[in-house]
Scaffold this motif. Structure first.
Motif, PDB file in Angstrom:
ATOM      1  N   ALA A   1       9.641 -14.024 -10.530  1.00  0.00           N
ATOM      2  CA  ALA A   1       9.195 -12.874 -11.320  1.00  0.00           C
ATOM      3  C   ALA A   1      10.096 -11.665 -11.140  1.00  0.00           C
ATOM      4  O   ALA A   1      10.098 -10.761 -11.980  1.00  0.00           O
ATOM      5  CB  ALA A   1       7.754 -12.516 -10.935  1.00  0.00           C
ATOM      6  N   LEU A   2      10.868 -11.637 -10.058  1.00  0.00           N
ATOM      7  CA  LEU A   2      11.761 -10.499  -9.799  1.00  0.00           C
ATOM      8  C   LEU A   2      13.215 -10.796 -10.143  1.00  0.00           C
ATOM      9  O   LEU A   2      14.090  -9.972  -9.876  1.00  0.00           O
ATOM     10  CB  LEU A   2      11.670 -10.078  -8.328  1.00  0.00           C
ATOM     11  N   HIS A   3      13.459 -11.960 -10.723  1.00  0.00           N
ATOM     12  CA  HIS A   3      14.842 -12.314 -11.047  1.00  0.00           C
ATOM     13  C   HIS A   3      15.482 -11.264 -11.947  1.00  0.00           C
ATOM     14  O   HIS A   3      16.675 -10.958 -11.825  1.00  0.00           O
ATOM     15  CB  HIS A   3      14.890 -13.684 -11.730  1.00  0.00           C
ATOM     16  N   ALA A   4      14.702 -10.689 -12.839  1.00  0.00           N
ATOM     17  CA  ALA A   4      15.223  -9.713 -13.800  1.00  0.00           C
ATOM     18  C   ALA A   4      14.969  -8.279 -13.350  1.00  0.00           C
ATOM     19  O   ALA A   4      14.860  -7.382 -14.190  1.00  0.00           O
ATOM     20  CB  ALA A   4      14.616  -9.951 -15.177  1.00  0.00           C
ATOM     21  N   LEU A   5      14.886  -8.054 -12.036  1.00  0.00           N
ATOM     22  CA  LEU A   5      14.741  -6.697 -11.511  1.00  0.00           C
ATOM     23  C   LEU A   5      16.105  -6.199 -11.044  1.00  0.00           C
ATOM     24  O   LEU A   5      16.876  -6.955 -10.444  1.00  0.00           O
ATOM     25  CB  LEU A   5      13.755  -6.687 -10.341  1.00  0.00           C
ATOM     26  N   ASP A   6      16.415  -4.939 -11.314  1.00  0.00           N
ATOM     27  CA  ASP A   6      17.679  -4.377 -10.838  1.00  0.00           C
ATOM     28  C   ASP A   6      17.792  -4.533  -9.326  1.00  0.00           C
ATOM     29  O   ASP A   6      16.816  -4.309  -8.583  1.00  0.00           O
ATOM     30  CB  ASP A   6      17.758  -2.888 -11.174  1.00  0.00           C
ATOM     31  N   SER A   7      18.976  -4.897  -8.852  1.00  0.00           N
ATOM     32  CA  SER A   7      19.179  -5.036  -7.413  1.00  0.00           C
ATOM     33  C   SER A   7      20.632  -4.752  -7.071  1.00  0.00           C
ATOM     34  O   SER A   7      21.543  -4.978  -7.878  1.00  0.00           O
ATOM     35  CB  SER A   7      18.791  -6.436  -6.929  1.00  0.00           C
ATOM     36  N   VAL A   8      20.832  -4.244  -5.869  1.00  0.00           N
ATOM     37  CA  VAL A   8      22.171  -3.985  -5.341  1.00  0.00           C
ATOM     38  C   VAL A   8      22.206  -4.526  -3.918  1.00  0.00           C
ATOM     39  O   VAL A   8      21.360  -4.158  -3.094  1.00  0.00           O
ATOM     40  CB  VAL A   8      22.504  -2.471  -5.329  1.00  0.00           C
TER      41      VAL A   8
ATOM     42  N   PRO B   1       0.816  -1.230   0.000  1.00  0.00           N
ATOM     43  CA  PRO B   1       0.000   0.000   0.000  1.00  0.00           C
ATOM     44  C   PRO B   1       0.841   1.269   0.000  1.00  0.00           C
ATOM     45  O   PRO B   1       0.428   2.292  -0.567  1.00  0.00           O
ATOM     46  CB  PRO B   1      -0.844  -0.120   1.273  1.00  0.00           C
ATOM     47  N   LEU B   2       2.039   1.218   0.595  1.00  0.00           N
ATOM     48  CA  LEU B   2       2.909   2.390   0.577  1.00  0.00           C
ATOM     49  C   LEU B   2       3.401   2.676  -0.834  1.00  0.00           C
ATOM     50  O   LEU B   2       3.458   3.830  -1.265  1.00  0.00           O
ATOM     51  CB  LEU B   2       4.090   2.182   1.521  1.00  0.00           C
ATOM     52  N   VAL B   3       3.772   1.617  -1.558  1.00  0.00           N
ATOM     53  CA  VAL B   3       4.219   1.795  -2.944  1.00  0.00           C
ATOM     54  C   VAL B   3       3.066   2.301  -3.801  1.00  0.00           C
ATOM     55  O   VAL B   3       3.244   3.213  -4.632  1.00  0.00           O
ATOM     56  CB  VAL B   3       4.789   0.481  -3.498  1.00  0.00           C
ATOM     57  N   GLU B   4       1.890   1.739  -3.621  1.00  0.00           N
ATOM     58  CA  GLU B   4       0.739   2.182  -4.408  1.00  0.00           C
ATOM     59  C   GLU B   4       0.425   3.648  -4.139  1.00  0.00           C
ATOM     60  O   GLU B   4       0.083   4.404  -5.062  1.00  0.00           O
ATOM     61  CB  GLU B   4      -0.467   1.295  -4.096  1.00  0.00           C
ATOM     62  N   ARG B   5       0.554   4.060  -2.899  1.00  0.00           N
ATOM     63  CA  ARG B   5       0.322   5.470  -2.567  1.00  0.00           C
ATOM     64  C   ARG B   5       1.360   6.363  -3.231  1.00  0.00           C
ATOM     65  O   ARG B   5       1.032   7.425  -3.779  1.00  0.00           O
ATOM     66  CB  ARG B   5       0.359   5.648  -1.059  1.00  0.00           C
TER      67      ARG B   5
ATOM     68  N   ARG C   1       7.449 -17.163   2.257  1.00  0.00           N
ATOM     69  CA  ARG C   1       6.076 -16.950   1.799  1.00  0.00           C
ATOM     70  C   ARG C   1       5.788 -15.473   1.551  1.00  0.00           C
ATOM     71  O   ARG C   1       5.204 -15.105   0.513  1.00  0.00           O
ATOM     72  CB  ARG C   1       5.098 -17.510   2.838  1.00  0.00           C
ATOM     73  N   SER C   2       6.197 -14.611   2.482  1.00  0.00           N
ATOM     74  CA  SER C   2       5.955 -13.176   2.299  1.00  0.00           C
ATOM     75  C   SER C   2       6.730 -12.642   1.103  1.00  0.00           C
ATOM     76  O   SER C   2       6.260 -11.754   0.383  1.00  0.00           O
ATOM     77  CB  SER C   2       6.326 -12.405   3.571  1.00  0.00           C
ATOM     78  N   GLU C   3       7.912 -13.199   0.862  1.00  0.00           N
ATOM     79  CA  GLU C   3       8.695 -12.792  -0.312  1.00  0.00           C
ATOM     80  C   GLU C   3       7.963 -13.159  -1.600  1.00  0.00           C
ATOM     81  O   GLU C   3       7.817 -12.334  -2.504  1.00  0.00           O
ATOM     82  CB  GLU C   3      10.063 -13.462  -0.268  1.00  0.00           C
ATOM     83  N   GLU C   4       7.479 -14.393  -1.660  1.00  0.00           N
ATOM     84  CA  GLU C   4       6.803 -14.850  -2.879  1.00  0.00           C
ATOM     85  C   GLU C   4       5.541 -14.043  -3.170  1.00  0.00           C
ATOM     86  O   GLU C   4       5.222 -13.771  -4.329  1.00  0.00           O
ATOM     87  CB  GLU C   4       6.464 -16.335  -2.746  1.00  0.00           C
TER      88      GLU C   4
ATOM     89  N   GLY D   1       4.598 -10.812  -7.560  1.00  0.00           N
ATOM     90  CA  GLY D   1       3.705 -10.432  -8.636  1.00  0.00           C
ATOM     91  C   GLY D   1       3.501  -8.932  -8.753  1.00  0.00           C
ATOM     92  O   GLY D   1       3.766  -8.338  -9.805  1.00  0.00           O
ATOM     93  N   TRP D   2       3.082  -8.279  -7.668  1.00  0.00           N
ATOM     94  CA  TRP D   2       2.784  -6.842  -7.766  1.00  0.00           C
ATOM     95  C   TRP D   2       4.055  -6.016  -7.921  1.00  0.00           C
ATOM     96  O   TRP D   2       4.053  -5.011  -8.626  1.00  0.00           O
ATOM     97  CB  TRP D   2       1.981  -6.370  -6.545  1.00  0.00           C
ATOM     98  N   LEU D   3       5.159  -6.443  -7.293  1.00  0.00           N
ATOM     99  CA  LEU D   3       6.385  -5.659  -7.377  1.00  0.00           C
ATOM    100  C   LEU D   3       6.998  -5.727  -8.775  1.00  0.00           C
ATOM    101  O   LEU D   3       7.647  -4.771  -9.224  1.00  0.00           O
ATOM    102  CB  LEU D   3       7.386  -6.161  -6.326  1.00  0.00           C
ATOM    103  N   ALA D   4       6.753  -6.833  -9.478  1.00  0.00           N
ATOM    104  CA  ALA D   4       7.259  -6.957 -10.851  1.00  0.00           C
ATOM    105  C   ALA D   4       6.491  -6.070 -11.825  1.00  0.00           C
ATOM    106  O   ALA D   4       6.945  -5.839 -12.946  1.00  0.00           O
ATOM    107  CB  ALA D   4       7.182  -8.414 -11.299  1.00  0.00           C
ATOM    108  N   GLU D   5       5.331  -5.565 -11.403  1.00  0.00           N
ATOM    109  CA  GLU D   5       4.489  -4.780 -12.303  1.00  0.00           C
ATOM    110  C   GLU D   5       4.287  -3.360 -11.788  1.00  0.00           C
ATOM    111  O   GLU D   5       3.259  -2.728 -12.082  1.00  0.00           O
ATOM    112  CB  GLU D   5       3.137  -5.487 -12.473  1.00  0.00           C
TER     113      GLU D   5
END
Length: 387
Positions: free
Chosen positions: A179-186, A128-132, A151-154, A158-162
């Protein structure tokens, strides 16, 4: 177990010395105690000459450059005209607050406005913070989800990838193939950090080593897995074991989806209760321990002393995190992940993505920075017979 007063005051000193002036309300939120308690601690530290007190602010004895302080939990700056970058981190997480400060420095120097969102400890709090933030017009996202369990990670995948805007994960490495394997990360290379700890103890002659670690974050789980792999592969290590550093450091129940089975509670006979480290060291004949994270490490060292085990005389210790490890009565040798540098690198990557078409379409970057080992006074060589 309630945090000792002296340890809490050491943590206050660490925060103030690293940032400069810090609001009492911010300290209270980060340390999860009342403002009255923090004010009393600041007054006492001021009385003995270790801090200076201002109007609702604690200051170091020696002036530092004007800092960027972390707002109290669940405080956000408005994103108004849409020129902001959203920063989302968990509340009461000193480790990630250092990462946050690194990111904030880069973003402010670039002229980018920041919308800071601090997520409470409830499951699924980040979404909800990201959506806001997106509704307010945020152009990009830097985020370090809590992810207390798999479980919380999985459920965030879905929503974080989109999200739909350039996004960089900080100190998080999603599961391969997700779904987040191809997301930028540091993030920090915690395998290497664990290697530094084990290698240092082995070089001092220790052959029987215990890891007492948390199990309620991606970092903790990486350290536990890495320790098992590294210790098993080192022929010098004769015996090793892994226990929880605190009975409260478990993943806990995860968020449920309809039809999903509830997660099993920690096994009462397993490592969830195995925090009598002094007894375990004697049982295993261990002479060294790696302790994650810092606060648990300092408290475990106190517990060892109460159990008749002195550090480093009877047990050498390497802490992991290096947030307050240097402030113990025995300063702890510690693995120091590059916390602020992670934030800076993540912010620089996000700015690159925001800079134009080439950045937005370039290859995904998964950056790892190596921790370092800070040698202090909590680990020593095993005496040889001739000694």
């Amino acid at each position: 177990m309630r945090e000792p007063v002296e340890l809490r005051r050491q943590r206050i000193l660490s925060v103030v010395q690293s940032r400069g002036a810090v609001k009492v309300s911010v300290l209270a939120a980060e340390l999860d105690v009342s403002v009255v308690t923090i004010r009393r601690d600041v007054e006492e530290l001021t009385r003995v000459g270790r801090l200076r007190r201002g109007h609702g602010v604690a200051r170091p004895v020696v002036d530092a450059p004007e800092p960027t302080t972390v707002p109290a939990a669940r405080t956000e700056e408005p994103a108004g005209d849409g020129a902001a970058v959203a920063l989302v981190v968990p509340e009461r997480h000193s480790y990630l607050y250092e990462t946050l400060h690194g990111a904030r420095t880069v973003l402010e120097e670039s002229g980018m406005r920041i919308a800071l969102h601090i997520a409470p400890q409830s499951a699924g709090a980040e979404r909800p913070l990201v959506e806001r933030a997106l509704a307010d017009g945020a152009r990009g996202l830097l985020i370090a989800p809590r992810w207390r369990n798999a479980r919380s990670e999985e459920l965030d995948y879905g929503w974080l990838a989109e999200v739909g805007v350039p996004t960089v994960l900080m100190e998080r490495r999603p599961r391969p193939g997700s779904a987040l394997h191809a997301l930028d990360s540091v993030c920090s290379d915690h395998w290497y950090g664990t290697h530094l700890a084990v290698d240092h103890l082995v070089s001092l002659g220790h052959r029987r080593i215990v890891l007492a670690a948390r199990d309620d974050s991606p970092t903790a789980r990486t350290i536990r897995t890495a320790f098992a792999e590294i210790a098993a592969a080192r022929p010098e290590v004769e015996d090793w074991s892994i226990v929880l550093s605190s009975p409260a450091a478990v993943p806990g129940p995860g968020p449920q989806t309809p039809g999903a089975p509830a997660e099993a509670a920690p096994d009462p006979d397993g490592d969830a209760t195995a925090v009598d480290l002094a007894a375990l060291l004697r049982e295993r004949g261990a002479t060294a321990a790696v302790l994650h994270g810092d606060v648990d490490a300092l408290m475990l060292v106190q517990r060892l002393a109460e159990g008749g085990v002195q550090v480093p005389r009877d047990c050498s210790v390497v802490a992991y995190d290096d947030v307050v490890a240097a402030l113990g009565s025995t300063p702890l040798t510690a693995v120091a992940p590059p916390k602020a540098e992670i934030g800076r690198a993540a912010a620089e990557l996000l700015l690159y993505r925001l800079a134009g078409t080439a950045g937005a379409t370039g290859p995904v970057r998964r950056t790892e920075l190596l921790p370092t080992l800070k040698i202090r006074g909590s680990a020593q060589s095993i005496p040889t017979p001739e000694d």
